[in-house]
Design a protein around this motif. Structure first.
Motif, PDB file in Angstrom:
ATOM      1  N   SER A  36       0.855  -1.192   0.000  1.00 62.40           N
ATOM      2  CA  SER A  36       0.000   0.000   0.000  1.00 62.40           C
ATOM      3  C   SER A  36       0.887   1.236   0.000  1.00 62.40           C
ATOM      4  N   GLY A  37       0.523   2.229  -0.802  1.00 63.59           N
ATOM      5  CA  GLY A  37       1.334   3.449  -0.903  1.00 63.59           C
ATOM      6  C   GLY A  37       0.466   4.665  -0.894  1.00 63.59           C
ATOM      7  N   GLY A  38       1.065   5.804  -1.258  1.00 66.53           N
ATOM      8  CA  GLY A  38       0.312   7.047  -1.361  1.00 66.53           C
ATOM      9  C   GLY A  38       0.283   7.849  -0.092  1.00 66.53           C
ATOM     10  N   GLY A  39       1.190   7.570   0.878  1.00 66.68           N
ATOM     11  CA  GLY A  39       1.236   8.382   2.086  1.00 66.68           C
ATOM     12  C   GLY A  39       0.409   7.782   3.208  1.00 66.68           C
ATOM     13  N   TRP A  40       0.548   8.395   4.392  1.00 67.66           N
ATOM     14  CA  TRP A  40      -0.095   7.808   5.573  1.00 67.66           C
ATOM     15  C   TRP A  40      -1.610   7.865   5.504  1.00 67.66           C
ATOM     16  N   LYS A  41      -2.166   8.936   4.870  1.00 64.66           N
ATOM     17  CA  LYS A  41      -3.625   9.022   4.775  1.00 64.66           C
ATOM     18  C   LYS A  41      -4.179   7.891   3.930  1.00 64.66           C
ATOM     19  N   SER A  42      -3.530   7.619   2.786  1.00 63.55           N
ATOM     20  CA  SER A  42      -3.989   6.521   1.933  1.00 63.55           C
ATOM     21  C   SER A  42      -3.810   5.188   2.622  1.00 63.55           C
ATOM     22  N   SER A  43      -2.677   5.003   3.328  1.00 65.03           N
ATOM     23  CA  SER A  43      -2.448   3.740   4.045  1.00 65.03           C
ATOM     24  C   SER A  43      -3.496   3.546   5.132  1.00 65.03           C
ATOM     25  N   ARG A  44      -3.857   4.631   5.811  1.00 70.18           N
ATOM     26  CA  ARG A  44      -4.876   4.539   6.862  1.00 70.18           C
ATOM     27  C   ARG A  44      -6.212   4.106   6.282  1.00 70.18           C
ATOM     28  N   LEU A  45      -6.623   4.751   5.168  1.00 74.46           N
ATOM     29  CA  LEU A  45      -7.906   4.410   4.561  1.00 74.46           C
ATOM     30  C   LEU A  45      -7.880   2.997   3.975  1.00 74.46           C
ATOM     31  N   GLU A  46      -6.763   2.626   3.369  1.00 74.90           N
ATOM     32  CA  GLU A  46      -6.682   1.291   2.787  1.00 74.90           C
ATOM     33  C   GLU A  46      -6.730   0.221   3.871  1.00 74.90           C
ATOM     34  N   GLY A  47      -6.067   0.486   4.992  1.00 72.82           N
ATOM     35  CA  GLY A  47      -6.131  -0.448   6.113  1.00 72.82           C
ATOM     36  C   GLY A  47      -7.543  -0.584   6.649  1.00 72.82           C
ATOM     37  N   LEU A  48      -8.261   0.535   6.782  1.00 70.21           N
ATOM     38  CA  LEU A  48      -9.644   0.502   7.254  1.00 70.21           C
ATOM     39  C   LEU A  48     -10.519  -0.305   6.294  1.00 70.21           C
ATOM     40  N   LEU A  49     -10.357  -0.102   4.994  1.00 70.09           N
ATOM     41  CA  LEU A  49     -11.167  -0.836   4.010  1.00 70.09           C
ATOM     42  C   LEU A  49     -10.885  -2.334   4.076  1.00 70.09           C
ATOM     43  N   ARG A  50      -9.621  -2.714   4.235  1.00 69.30           N
ATOM     44  CA  ARG A  50      -9.296  -4.145   4.360  1.00 69.30           C
ATOM     45  C   ARG A  50      -9.944  -4.727   5.618  1.00 69.30           C
ATOM     46  N   TRP A  51      -9.896  -3.941   6.701  1.00 76.00           N
ATOM     47  CA  TRP A  51     -10.476  -4.426   7.958  1.00 76.00           C
ATOM     48  C   TRP A  51     -11.989  -4.585   7.841  1.00 76.00           C
ATOM     49  N   LEU A  52     -12.632  -3.726   7.060  1.00 78.07           N
ATOM     50  CA  LEU A  52     -14.093  -3.743   6.932  1.00 78.07           C
ATOM     51  C   LEU A  52     -14.606  -4.901   6.086  1.00 78.07           C
ATOM     52  N   ARG A  53     -13.740  -5.602   5.379  1.00 71.53           N
ATOM     53  CA  ARG A  53     -14.201  -6.687   4.493  1.00 71.53           C
ATOM     54  C   ARG A  53     -14.950  -7.777   5.244  1.00 71.53           C
ATOM     55  N   ARG A  54     -14.659  -7.919   6.522  1.00 69.61           N
ATOM     56  CA  ARG A  54     -15.252  -9.022   7.295  1.00 69.61           C
ATOM     57  C   ARG A  54     -16.676  -8.736   7.763  1.00 69.61           C
ATOM     58  N   PHE A  55     -17.164  -7.514   7.574  1.00 72.06           N
ATOM     59  CA  PHE A  55     -18.459  -7.131   8.146  1.00 72.06           C
ATOM     60  C   PHE A  55     -19.524  -6.967   7.062  1.00 72.06           C
ATOM     61  N   ASN A  56     -20.755  -7.320   7.456  1.00 73.06           N
ATOM     62  CA  ASN A  56     -21.904  -7.150   6.569  1.00 73.06           C
ATOM     63  C   ASN A  56     -22.817  -6.013   7.015  1.00 73.06           C
ATOM     64  N   GLU A  57     -22.743  -5.631   8.280  1.00 71.24           N
ATOM     65  CA  GLU A  57     -23.617  -4.595   8.820  1.00 71.24           C
ATOM     66  C   GLU A  57     -22.813  -3.522   9.533  1.00 71.24           C
ATOM     67  N   PRO A  58     -23.217  -2.274   9.405  1.00 73.56           N
ATOM     68  CA  PRO A  58     -22.485  -1.169  10.041  1.00 73.56           C
ATOM     69  C   PRO A  58     -22.373  -1.309  11.563  1.00 73.56           C
ATOM     70  N   GLN A  59     -23.464  -1.744  12.216  1.00 75.24           N
ATOM     71  CA  GLN A  59     -23.446  -1.825  13.674  1.00 75.24           C
ATOM     72  C   GLN A  59     -22.340  -2.762  14.154  1.00 75.24           C
ATOM     73  N   ASP A  60     -22.187  -3.908  13.466  1.00 73.79           N
ATOM     74  CA  ASP A  60     -21.136  -4.848  13.852  1.00 73.79           C
ATOM     75  C   ASP A  60     -19.755  -4.203  13.692  1.00 73.79           C
ATOM     76  N   ALA A  61     -19.576  -3.461  12.624  1.00 74.42           N
ATOM     77  CA  ALA A  61     -18.283  -2.805  12.392  1.00 74.42           C
ATOM     78  C   ALA A  61     -18.014  -1.748  13.461  1.00 74.42           C
ATOM     79  N   PHE A  62     -19.027  -0.999  13.861  1.00 72.27           N
ATOM     80  CA  PHE A  62     -18.842   0.045  14.865  1.00 72.27           C
ATOM     81  C   PHE A  62     -18.449  -0.556  16.213  1.00 72.27           C
ATOM     82  N   GLU A  63     -19.152  -1.618  16.618  1.00 73.42           N
ATOM     83  CA  GLU A  63     -18.852  -2.217  17.909  1.00 73.42           C
ATOM     84  C   GLU A  63     -17.456  -2.829  17.931  1.00 73.42           C
ATOM     85  N   ALA A  64     -17.068  -3.432  16.815  1.00 70.93           N
ATOM     86  CA  ALA A  64     -15.721  -3.998  16.740  1.00 70.93           C
ATOM     87  C   ALA A  64     -14.665  -2.897  16.774  1.00 70.93           C
TER      88      ALA A  64
END
Length: 690
Positions: free
Chosen positions: A246-274
């Motif tokens: 992943s590249g493009g600076g810390w902001k891009s790395s932060r967003l890319e990491g968040l998107l990868r982490w979100l792959r496991r969730f189907n509902e927003p509430q579950d993602a928020f609690e996690a």
């Protein structure tokens, strides 16, 4: 709103876009985004007060490109601040940053992304002239833009990162402005199209492998303008989930990491609690507070029914938010001109928040704020809106610091019978009286000016009287030259002045004086709008060109001769002379009044008549005008021109000076007869009234 770093992230993932040949469609345009893109990407000067004529021409070219491709634009603009003040912290931080950048631009001459003061006014006036439908929202425009595009099944044109989150329908939901090649129209006739890129949320979710319903949760967790989870006491380091490559600076790395982490969730509430679980050690009350904030952040991306559709199609005014806190503060008559962008949205901030946020132009931090000069005009506006003695907090700069300053509303005697709820029904003559008294001029003094120039000249009189330090003669003449020609681009060419690649070091004194003048003009326009246009609104793009004014001032101060008008432009020369007479008369009277204020009148003395200017001072413009003509075949026309100027002087109670005409004209004719070659050269050189 806005998700920081999202646009940069997508620059590294261009596969979310597809090529589009855009034509024959409606298009909902994010007006504020378009203003910034057109002005900044075109390289127009930012530091000398604005290149408004060039910007006007650019907007016209943009609209023509759309219409050549049978694209129907609908422009939507932001309105006032959110009455809940949930963005106050973000807006204040941006204002602080703008002050620093504005100072840096003044010191270094660099372009720091500071929009000149009257650019937005030029944008609205040009669209009105081109008959492009425009609507201004009561608050932020993003939701309204997305809702309208959703109902019309057409794309949005914007660069705002929030439109990557809204679930916009159709095969092309968003056309990013940075990829909208409107200057490169291809095809011909009915097949003309604009090459661009199209984006949909479906494409985003496929590329990043997340569920569609998770996308608003991604924006809330990433932290938009309302939710700043990453700034809490236990921020989540999303970059740890980004993975290798992943590249493009810390902001891009932060967003890319968040998107990868979100792959496991189907509902927003579950993602928020996690996500809250990752923060660790939170009390139940704290978890509840953060969850509420995240859900509110998601709500920003839900699309309400469009309130602008009926306005664009049938002229129906959108309903004002029915919230008890603000109900009744905004009169019904205000809603239509606000939506039509014929009233400034500052009015809403004053009525709903008792606040006015003053944007600071390019200006040296050691200079006082240029807004101070126009404060009495704003105080009158606050008085019309709120009543005598009410207080408005003005956000302005003090040096390089931001400050909230309490300013009292003022209601002069002439306004006692004007009430906000019925201001739209007030007598036009009374509204004109209020405006002219505020600017310190009379209706008779403006009567010989073309109607579109009466408000700018009145504002100039006010500026000349109120500005500190006093503007010098070179600057005044340069401003009046711009007003008199009505075409600054052509005037630049006639004077052989280079385009905006301005070589002289920025004169911070001239910049400050011009900022004061523009502030006075802008508030005069706003006050004129609120009072129902007792004077015609001036065409801003034809009045002022910052780099031209700076160059003229530099030439005059250095002693260089300036050829102001080609021979054929008698009307411009006459207009310039008339404006000089009007402005100098009021300046002289004000100076005289100031002197008299230091003297104590003897008891029982009769009030002195207003002091008149010395003969030499007042006849200068007449003498200059008579020099403009020489050939015998032009005698009759010259007399007509001169008589017109004499009429101006008579209206200003200067009729005793008319005898100058005969003496000066006879002397000039004799001189020309003795030296015809000199006379011919004078004709060829054009006119110099300076």
């Amino acid at each position: 709103m806005g998700v920081q770093g999202l646009c940069t992230l997508l620059e590294n993932h261009r596969d979310v876009y597809r090529d589009v040949r855009f034509r024959q469609s409606r298009l909902v345009i994010d007006g504020c985004n378009l203003i910034y893109l057109l002005y900044f990407d075109s390289g127009l000067d930012q530091n000398h007060g604005g290149e408004y004529a060039a910007f006007d021409a650019l907007i016209e070219k943009f609209v023509k490109a759309l219409r050549d491709c049978r694209i129907t634009p609908y422009v939507v603009l932001d309105g006032g601040s959110d009455y809940t003040d949930k963005k106050l912290e973000t807006v204040t931080e941006r204002a602080k940053d703008r002050i620093i950048r504005a100072h840096q631009a003044a010191v270094e001459g660099s372009h720091e992304g500071i929009l000149p003061r009257l650019v937005k006014g030029v944008f609205k006036q040009t669209l009105a002239r081109l008959e492009v439908p425009v609507a201004k929202c009561y608050g932020e425009a993003d939701q309204e833009i997305a809702a309208l595009a959703s109902e019309w099944q057409c794309p949005v044109l914007s660069k705002d990162s929030d439109f990557y989150i809204f679930d916009l329908p159709g095969p092309v939901g968003l056309l990013p402005l940075s990829d909208f090649k409107w200057e490169a129209v291809q095809g011909s006739g009915s097949q003309s199209y604009i090459p661009c890129k199209g984006y949909t949320t479906s494409s985003f979710c496929i590329v990043f492998q997340i569920q569609r319903q998770i996308l608003p949760a991604f924006a809330a967790l990433a932290g938009n303008d309302y939710v700043k989870l990453q700034r809490r006491e236990s921020p989540i380091k999303w970059a740890q989930f980004a993975g290798p490559g992943s590249g493009g600076g810390w902001k891009s790395s932060r967003l890319e990491g968040l998107l990868r982490w979100l792959r496991r969730f189907n509902e927003p509430q579950d993602a928020f609690e996690a996500a809250l679980g990752l923060m660790g050690g939170l009390s139940e009350d704290k978890k509840k507070e953060l969850l509420q904030g995240l859900h509110l952040g998601m709500e920003e991306y839900k699309l309400p029914p469009s309130s602008l559709k009926k306005f664009f199609l049938h002229g129906m005014v959108p309903p004002f938010p029915a919230v008890e806190k603000v109900a009744g503060r905004v009169p019904n008559w205000v809603r239509l001109p606000l939506t039509q962008a014929r009233l400034t949205s500052d009015i809403l901030d004053v009525l709903l928040l008792r606040r006015n946020s003053l944007n600071n132009p390019v200006e040296h931090g050691d200079m006082p704020s240029s807004h101070l000069t126009s404060r009495p005009l704003r105080q009158l506006m606050y008085g019309l809106l709120l009543g005598q003695g009410e207080e408005v907090m003005e956000r302005d700069r003090d040096g390089l610091q931001i400050n909230f300053i309490p300013v009292k509303a003022v209601v002069p005697d002439s306004c006692r019978h004007l009430k906000l709820n019925s201001l739209d029904q007030a007598e036009p003559s009374l509204c004109l009286q209020v405006l002219l008294e505020a600017l310190g001029v009379t209706e008779a003094s403006l009567s010989n000016l073309p109607p579109p120039l009466r408000l700018p000249v009145a504002a100039t009189c006010y500026w000349l009287r109120s500005a500190r330090p006093r503007p010098d003669e070179a600057l005044l003449k340069a401003l009046l030259l711009g007003l008199s020609t009505g075409d600054s681009l052509r005037h630049r060419a006639a004077l052989q002045i280079p385009n905006h690649r301005y070589g002289q070091k920025l004169d911070v004194g001239v910049v400050h004086a011009i900022n004061q003048w523009q502030s006075c003009l802008r508030v005069s326009i706003q006050l004129n709008q609120l009072l129902g246009y007792p004077l015609p609104e001036p065409p801003i793009a034809r009045l002022f060109q910052g780099t031209l004014v700076h160059q003229l001032v530099h030439r005059m101060r250095s002693g260089a001769k300036v050829k102001t008008f080609p021979k054929k432009e008698r009307s411009s020369a006459r207009l310039y002379s008339t404006m000089q007479t009007v402005v100098h008369q009021f300046h002289s009277e004000e100076t005289s009044a100031a002197r008299e204020g230091h003297r104590r009148a003897p008891a029982g003395a009769v009030a002195a008549a207003p002091r008149r200017q010395p003969l030499d001072e007042l006849t200068a413009n007449l003498q200059q005008l008579f020099l403009l003509y020489g050939d015998d075949e032009e005698e009759e026309e010259a007399r007509t021109e001169a008589c017109s100027q004499v009429k101006v002087q008579e209206d200003l109670h200067l009729s005793e000076l008319v005898s100058v005409k005969t003496r000066y004209r006879a002397k000039e004719r004799n001189n020309r007869c003795r030296n015809p070659e000199l006379a011919r050269k004078e004709e060829c050189r054009g006119w110099d009234l300076l």
